[in-house]
Design an enzyme around this catalytic site. Structure first.
Site, PDB file in Angstrom:
ATOM      1  N   GLN A  37      -0.968  -1.066   9.822  1.00  0.00           N
ATOM      2  CA  GLN A  37      -0.934  -0.330  11.086  1.00  0.00           C
ATOM      3  C   GLN A  37      -2.007  -0.771  12.083  1.00  0.00           C
ATOM      4  O   GLN A  37      -1.897  -0.491  13.261  1.00  0.00           O
ATOM      5  CB  GLN A  37      -1.057   1.174  10.814  1.00  0.00           C
ATOM      6  N   HIS A  57      10.653  -8.130  11.803  1.00  0.00           N
ATOM      7  CA  HIS A  57      11.078  -9.442  12.304  1.00  0.00           C
ATOM      8  C   HIS A  57      12.597  -9.598  12.192  1.00  0.00           C
ATOM      9  O   HIS A  57      13.243 -10.117  13.094  1.00  0.00           O
ATOM     10  CB  HIS A  57      10.369 -10.566  11.538  1.00  0.00           C
ATOM     11  N   ASP A  66       2.667  -7.362  14.402  1.00  0.00           N
ATOM     12  CA  ASP A  66       2.086  -8.710  14.517  1.00  0.00           C
ATOM     13  C   ASP A  66       0.643  -8.696  15.037  1.00  0.00           C
ATOM     14  O   ASP A  66      -0.189  -9.474  14.589  1.00  0.00           O
ATOM     15  CB  ASP A  66       2.935  -9.598  15.432  1.00  0.00           C
ATOM     16  N   ARG A  91     -11.742   5.436   5.426  1.00  0.00           N
ATOM     17  CA  ARG A  91     -10.633   5.085   4.536  1.00  0.00           C
ATOM     18  C   ARG A  91      -9.786   4.006   5.204  1.00  0.00           C
ATOM     19  O   ARG A  91      -9.299   4.208   6.321  1.00  0.00           O
ATOM     20  CB  ARG A  91      -9.773   6.330   4.258  1.00  0.00           C
ATOM     21  N   HIS A 136      -0.926   0.597   0.670  1.00  0.00           N
ATOM     22  CA  HIS A 136      -0.391   1.520   1.676  1.00  0.00           C
ATOM     23  C   HIS A 136       0.957   0.950   2.155  1.00  0.00           C
ATOM     24  O   HIS A 136       1.112   0.570   3.315  1.00  0.00           O
ATOM     25  CB  HIS A 136      -1.387   1.669   2.835  1.00  0.00           C
ATOM     26  N   ASN A 180      -0.675   4.907  -1.624  1.00  0.00           N
ATOM     27  CA  ASN A 180      -0.543   5.916  -0.588  1.00  0.00           C
ATOM     28  C   ASN A 180       0.888   6.454  -0.569  1.00  0.00           C
ATOM     29  O   ASN A 180       1.851   5.695  -0.472  1.00  0.00           O
ATOM     30  CB  ASN A 180      -0.840   5.319   0.791  1.00  0.00           C
ATOM     31  N   GLU A 181       1.010   7.759  -0.654  1.00  0.00           N
ATOM     32  CA  GLU A 181       2.288   8.452  -0.489  1.00  0.00           C
ATOM     33  C   GLU A 181       3.472   7.702  -1.095  1.00  0.00           C
ATOM     34  O   GLU A 181       4.371   7.252  -0.373  1.00  0.00           O
ATOM     35  CB  GLU A 181       2.561   8.688   0.997  1.00  0.00           C
ATOM     36  N   ASN A 321      -2.408  14.173   1.579  1.00  0.00           N
ATOM     37  CA  ASN A 321      -2.144  14.012   3.016  1.00  0.00           C
ATOM     38  C   ASN A 321      -1.254  15.167   3.449  1.00  0.00           C
ATOM     39  O   ASN A 321      -0.253  15.456   2.772  1.00  0.00           O
ATOM     40  CB  ASN A 321      -1.371  12.722   3.293  1.00  0.00           C
ATOM     41  N   TYR A 323       0.288  17.380   7.130  1.00  0.00           N
ATOM     42  CA  TYR A 323       0.318  17.393   8.592  1.00  0.00           C
ATOM     43  C   TYR A 323       0.811  18.694   9.216  1.00  0.00           C
ATOM     44  O   TYR A 323       0.319  19.091  10.245  1.00  0.00           O
ATOM     45  CB  TYR A 323       1.188  16.230   9.095  1.00  0.00           C
ATOM     46  N   GLU A 381      -5.514  12.538   4.552  1.00  0.00           N
ATOM     47  CA  GLU A 381      -4.938  12.419   5.898  1.00  0.00           C
ATOM     48  C   GLU A 381      -4.613  13.799   6.436  1.00  0.00           C
ATOM     49  O   GLU A 381      -4.001  14.612   5.749  1.00  0.00           O
ATOM     50  CB  GLU A 381      -3.627  11.612   5.901  1.00  0.00           C
TER      51      GLU A 381
HETATM   52  C1  BGC Z   1       1.075   7.756   6.462  1.00  0.00           C
HETATM   53  C2  BGC Z   1       0.482   7.053   7.650  1.00  0.00           C
HETATM   54  C3  BGC Z   1       1.159   7.525   8.924  1.00  0.00           C
HETATM   55  C4  BGC Z   1       0.925   9.013   9.054  1.00  0.00           C
HETATM   56  C5  BGC Z   1       1.474   9.633  10.335  1.00  0.00           C
HETATM   57  C6  BGC Z   1       1.360   9.217   6.681  1.00  0.00           C
HETATM   58  O1  BGC Z   1       2.566   9.535   6.088  1.00  0.00           O
HETATM   59  O2  BGC Z   1       0.291   7.549   5.323  1.00  0.00           O
HETATM   60  O3  BGC Z   1       0.588   5.688   7.453  1.00  0.00           O
HETATM   61  O4  BGC Z   1       0.717   6.860  10.051  1.00  0.00           O
HETATM   62  O5  BGC Z   1       1.531   9.669   7.974  1.00  0.00           O
HETATM   63  O6  BGC Z   1       2.844   9.588  10.385  1.00  0.00           O
END
Ligand code: BGC
Length: 479
Positions: A37, A57, A66, A91, A136, A180-181, A321, A323, A381
């Site tokens: 990312q 690509h 890129d 991290r 990741h 990761n996830e 993680n 959100y 996260e």
């Molecule tokens: C991921 C990140 C992503 C973030 C926000 C997580 O699921 O680990 O790579 O950018 O969420 O969407």
């Protein structure tokens, strides 16, 4: 008059009592990023292609990884920003195909190794702990060509890769995150095909992927234990992910749907690592449905007793993680037909999601603590996307809500949460778009220089880290 005086006194009392709530001295604040990312330089200095390079690509996507934030060249500025923010840890992830272009030991790339050595050493010099994600999602293309996470040999390739990382960087890295996830990787890459490697195998592929990735995680943990722990005394864990899931109503059927959802989503990976084996509800439901689909065995691969024991206990903490909050409710089981994870689950998850929930994090952390008893938890996260601009007030409001909830969990519920990693240090390539901005530092993707500029939230976070105190308005808003 008297009434007004009472309100004023109450106001001061609330302010004073709440203002004394601070994060413990030992609590670690950080931010996170991931190689694909932010790094760019997708084919520079010997790096091999990853599945995400290929994915974009092949589509001729105008937005791809890129160049991204060009952190491959601008890492010194990133370290400087991390330092100025006052971060205790940073991290980031290692791009497997940057240090092993085809993912195997017959191609080891010195330039890639130098890049991560420099980054890690620079962080250490600034007293910033490197928290390193080994994987990741950016699998080397060649490993994918060999079957990727559908081929159990992936575990051996992963072993070679992680051993190299432990050997090269183990003296400096005290926190290793294996995967990761994996849930998302299995969903998008092997279940619904919407991301790399693009397999749409929703009834089998994603379960096979989870079986292989759990074995790979366990191998990475055991290798550290057997070969490196004595010398380096680091900690190793897997990063799992879930939103907080609410039941739509208190109806027992909705509550059962909530629990089933959490078992299928978080328990899918957490149960094998923290308790041993898949959750019973997954084993039973997928086996039953597989039978009705005339299959000879369950679409969910069975672990042997040895495998269960090998995977169980492979953690030194719980890394999560999270959100937002989503709501689920009961539905009739989907009819037997096309096999898929969502039919196996059969929960109505079509209702609202929200960023604004002042109890979400507290409920989730308590759930994790009660269910999995991990000893310690790190939030690897948490954050939200906002539109472009430096005045990201919605992000600050969001952070106040989540951090307040976190503080209550630590101080009132005595849950041992030891760190918080804000996603993300900077705007970056959100797996298909640059429009979705999660950073506390703005990146100008139109400038060749990828200019970084601090947003309001970066200043706010800097102040929080320095003082450890959340401002009063936060507590009043949430109590
Ligand atoms: C991921 C990140 C992503 C973030 C926000 C997580 O699921 O680990 O790579 O950018 O969420 O969407």
């Amino acid at each position: 008059m008297f009434y007004l005086a009472k309100i004023i006194v109450f106001w001061f009392l609330v302010q004073n009592s709440l203002a004394t709530k601070t994060f413990p001295e030992s609590f670690m604040f950080g931010t996170g990023t991931a190689a694909f990312q932010i790094e760019g330089a997708w084919n520079e200095d010997g790096k091999g292609p990853s599945i995400w390079d290929t994915f974009f690509h092949k589509k001729n996507a105008t937005e791809n990884g890129d160049v991204a934030c060009d952190s491959y060249h601008k890492w010194k500025e990133d370290v400087q920003n991390a330092k100025d923010l006052g971060l205790k840890f940073y991290r980031f992830s290692i791009g497997w195909s940057r240090i092993m272009p085809n993912g195997t030991l017959n191609s080891v790339n010195q330039k890639g190794i130098e890049y991560y050595s420099n980054l890690i050493k620079a962080l250490k010099e600034e007293d910033i702990e490197p928290v390193v994600t080994l994987y990741h999602w950016d699998m080397p293309q060649y490993i994918s060509d060999l079957g990727g996470a559908l081929n159990v040999q992936f575990v051996d390739y992963f072993e070679d890769y992680v051993r190299l990382c432990y050997t090269l960087f183990g003296a400096y890295v005290k926190y290793w995150l294996t995967l990761n996830e994996p849930t998302i990787q299995c969903f998008v890459g092997y279940g619904y095909g919407v991301g790399a490697s693009g397999f749409a195998l929703p009834g089998d592929g994603l379960y096979q992927c989870s079986y292989v990735l759990l074995k790979a995680h366990a191998r990475a943990y055991r290798i550290y234990d057997e070969e490196f722990r004595d010398q380096y005394q680091g900690k190793v864990g897997i990063v799992l992910e879930t939103n907080w899931i609410e039941a739509e109503t208190e109806d027992p059927l909705d509550l059962e749907a909530q629990e089933r959802y959490l078992q299928f989503y978080l328990g899918w990976f957490a149960n094998p690592v923290y308790k041993g084996n898949w959750p019973d509800v997954m084993i039973d439901r997928i086996a039953n449905r597989s039978k009705l689909e005339n299959l000879a065995r369950s679409r969910l691969p069975a672990f042997t007793q040895d495998e269960i024991e090998y995977i169980n206990g492979t953690h030194d903490f719980f890394a999560i993680n999270t959100y937002y909050t989503s709501t689920v409710s009961y539905q009739e089981d989907e009819p037997i037909g096309t096999p898929s994870y969502s039919n196996d689950l059969s929960v109505d998850a079509s209702t609202n999601s929200s960023y604004i929930d002042n109890q979400a994090l507290r409920k989730l952390l308590n759930y994790i603590n009660d269910r999995y008893n991990p000893g310690s938890i790190i939030i690897t996260e948490n954050g939200r996307a906002t539109s472009d601009g430096l005045e990201d007030i919605e992000r600050i409001e969001y952070l106040k809500i989540y951090l307040c909830s976190l503080l209550d969990t630590i101080l009132e519920d005595n849950v041992n949460v030891i760190g918080y990693s804000l996603w993300s240090l900077m705007d970056n390539f959100e797996w298909g778009t640059y429009e979705t901005r999660f950073g506390i530092i703005r990146v100008d993707f139109d400038s060749p220089n990828r200019t970084r500029t601090w947003k309001e939230s970066a200043r706010w976070y800097q102040n929080l880290i320095a003082t450890r105190v959340l401002d009063n308005s936060t507590f009043i808003a949430n109590n």
